[in-house]
Design a protein around this motif. Structure first.
Motif, mmCIF file in Angstrom:
data_model
loop_
_atom_site.group_PDB
_atom_site.id
_atom_site.type_symbol
_atom_site.label_atom_id
_atom_site.label_comp_id
_atom_site.label_asym_id
_atom_site.label_seq_id
_atom_site.Cartn_x
_atom_site.Cartn_y
_atom_site.Cartn_z
ATOM 1 N N ALA A 59 20.405 27.186 44.444
ATOM 2 C CA ALA A 59 21.008 28.495 44.205
ATOM 3 C C ALA A 59 20.052 29.639 44.502
ATOM 4 O O ALA A 59 20.451 30.805 44.473
ATOM 5 C CB ALA A 59 21.496 28.590 42.758
ATOM 6 N N ARG A 60 18.803 29.323 44.769
ATOM 7 C CA ARG A 60 17.822 30.374 45.051
ATOM 8 C C ARG A 60 18.099 31.035 46.392
ATOM 9 O O ARG A 60 17.853 32.238 46.566
ATOM 10 C CB ARG A 60 16.413 29.774 45.027
ATOM 11 N N GLY A 61 18.604 30.281 47.341
ATOM 12 C CA GLY A 61 18.887 30.835 48.668
ATOM 13 C C GLY A 61 17.637 30.928 49.516
ATOM 14 O O GLY A 61 16.514 30.971 49.013
ATOM 15 N N SER A 62 17.814 30.943 50.815
ATOM 16 C CA SER A 62 16.690 31.033 51.747
ATOM 17 C C SER A 62 17.226 31.456 53.106
ATOM 18 O O SER A 62 18.434 31.414 53.366
ATOM 19 C CB SER A 62 15.973 29.683 51.867
ATOM 20 N N PHE A 87 27.686 22.827 50.507
ATOM 21 C CA PHE A 87 28.144 21.970 49.419
ATOM 22 C C PHE A 87 27.155 21.924 48.258
ATOM 23 O O PHE A 87 27.559 21.880 47.089
ATOM 24 C CB PHE A 87 28.422 20.547 49.913
ATOM 25 N N ALA A 88 25.863 21.943 48.561
ATOM 26 C CA ALA A 88 24.872 21.908 47.484
ATOM 27 C C ALA A 88 25.021 23.120 46.571
ATOM 28 O O ALA A 88 24.816 23.022 45.350
ATOM 29 C CB ALA A 88 23.461 21.844 48.065
ATOM 30 N N VAL A 89 25.394 24.261 47.138
ATOM 31 C CA VAL A 89 25.584 25.463 46.334
ATOM 32 C C VAL A 89 26.868 25.344 45.516
ATOM 33 O O VAL A 89 26.945 25.834 44.376
ATOM 34 C CB VAL A 89 25.609 26.718 47.227
ATOM 35 N N LEU A 122 22.927 30.328 36.352
ATOM 36 C CA LEU A 122 23.065 29.427 37.496
ATOM 37 C C LEU A 122 24.404 29.632 38.186
ATOM 38 O O LEU A 122 24.477 29.667 39.424
ATOM 39 C CB LEU A 122 22.918 27.978 37.034
ATOM 40 N N ALA A 123 25.471 29.783 37.405
ATOM 41 C CA ALA A 123 26.804 29.990 37.980
ATOM 42 C C ALA A 123 26.864 31.294 38.757
ATOM 43 O O ALA A 123 27.406 31.344 39.878
ATOM 44 C CB ALA A 123 27.856 29.974 36.876
ATOM 45 N N VAL A 124 26.308 32.363 38.187
ATOM 46 C CA VAL A 124 26.347 33.666 38.858
ATOM 47 C C VAL A 124 25.536 33.632 40.151
ATOM 48 O O VAL A 124 25.988 34.122 41.197
ATOM 49 C CB VAL A 124 25.823 34.766 37.916
ATOM 50 N N ARG A 182 27.198 34.097 43.849
ATOM 51 C CA ARG A 182 26.708 35.185 44.687
ATOM 52 C C ARG A 182 26.198 34.653 46.030
ATOM 53 O O ARG A 182 26.459 35.250 47.084
ATOM 54 C CB ARG A 182 25.593 35.937 43.954
ATOM 55 N N LEU A 183 25.501 33.533 45.998
ATOM 56 C CA LEU A 183 24.969 32.968 47.236
ATOM 57 C C LEU A 183 26.088 32.462 48.144
ATOM 58 O O LEU A 183 26.027 32.630 49.367
ATOM 59 C CB LEU A 183 23.993 31.829 46.909
#
Length: 314
Positions: free
Chosen positions: A111-114, A150-152, A167-169, A173-174
């Motif tokens: 969920a951190r995104g990259s 899918f991982a997100v 974590l949900a937010v 958002r991602l």
């Protein structure tokens, strides 16, 4: 599973004695004073997958997460007699055990995104757009496999199922930001392709026997999304990542995003609603199925007698 623990020196005896009383732990090694940051003793041990969540929960309750450190890794093979005896002492099957702390930690990472996440999702959406133009089922499958979304989705389901609002937010958002970037980038690329004469409106609106299903969702779209969501979450929690490929090529998220981008760029309003609905149905179906699967798994797991006895002892 292998646990590497950093334990404050005054707690080492408690930790090692506790591990020694559990038949599901073996290969216990203590390195006094070996740790520097944080300072303490290093304790190594191998535990069965079925016991990992139990032992981690006890370590967390004992303050090891805050006062020391815990690292969990997978042991690919342990062909020794004591390892087989340790596994025999653990009831149940390893695939049925969920290492919740590891699953949650992985979800926060996803969920951190990259830049890699945005890049792969954009490239997958562009491949899907080419699949629509060429009516290629092979490219649709390729786009599905490349897509990292899918991982997100799993992280979103985990956040909602376990009540982890942050974590949900972050996951939601991602997901929204990722698909927005991918659709906009693909639409811009489609405008360029139309400008140089590579594609036109007919490429999107013409009969597409192999890819027309992308913008025509039906009841089976929801069924497949639910089934794929269940299978995907089970593969994540059971550590069977090889099953994820089947999940990737079952859902129509990335292809729908590619069709949506083309429809927006070339002006096919009758397909915009269909492809957007397909995207929404698949994301919602996978998320809801993931939540249900996680809640069932959580309800099915009960603390072992070992953990309950520890609670009474301490």
């Amino acid at each position: 599973m292998h646990l590497r623990l950093i334990v404050p020196a005054d707690r080492t005896e408690t930790v090692t004695d506790t591990l020694m009383t559990d038949d599901r732990a073996t290969n216990i090694v203590v390195l006094p004073g070996a740790a520097r940051r944080p300072a303490g003793d290093v304790v190594h041990c191998d535990v069965t997958r079925e016991a990992t969540s139990d032992i981690l929960s006890w370590l967390k309750a004992e303050g090891m997460y805050d006062e020391g450190a815990v690292a969990v890794t997978v042991v690919d093979a342990s062909p020794s007699k004591n390892a087989r005896a340790t596994e025999a002492a653990a009831p149940g099957a390893p695939d049925d055990a969920v290492v919740w702390d590891a699953v949650v930690d992985q979800a926060y990472g996803e969920a951190r995104g990259s830049w890699a996440y945005y890049t792969f999702l954009t490239l997958a959406t562009m491949i899907a757009a080419v699949a629509v133009v060429t009516d290629s089922a092979i490219l649709v499958v390729g786009a599905m496999v490349v897509g990292p979304e899918f991982a997100v989705v799993v992280a979103l389901a985990l956040g909602l199922a376990l009540g982890r609002r942050d974590l949900a937010v972050r996951s939601l958002r991602l997901l929204v930001a990722g698909f927005l970037v991918a659709i906009v980038a693909t639409a811009l690329a489609a405008l360029v392709a139309r400008g140089v004469g590579w594609i036109d409106l007919a490429d999107v609106t013409a009969a597409r026997p192999l890819t027309g299903f992308i913008w025509r969702p039906d009841k089976w779209s929801a069924v497949v999304a639910v089934l794929a969501g269940c299978a995907g979450v089970l593969s994540q929690t059971a550590g069977r990542s090889n099953a994820l490929v089947g999940v990737f090529i079952s859902v129509t998220t990335v292809p729908a995003a590619g069709d949506l981008a083309l429809s927006l760029a070339l002006g096919a309003p009758h397909q915009i609603g269909g492809s957007a609905a397909q995207l929404g149905i698949n994301l919602a179906g996978m998320t809801l199925a993931g939540i249900a699967t996680l809640l069932i798994q959580k309800a099915a797991v009960r603390p072992s007698r070992f953990v309950r006895s520890l609670g009474h002892r301490h």
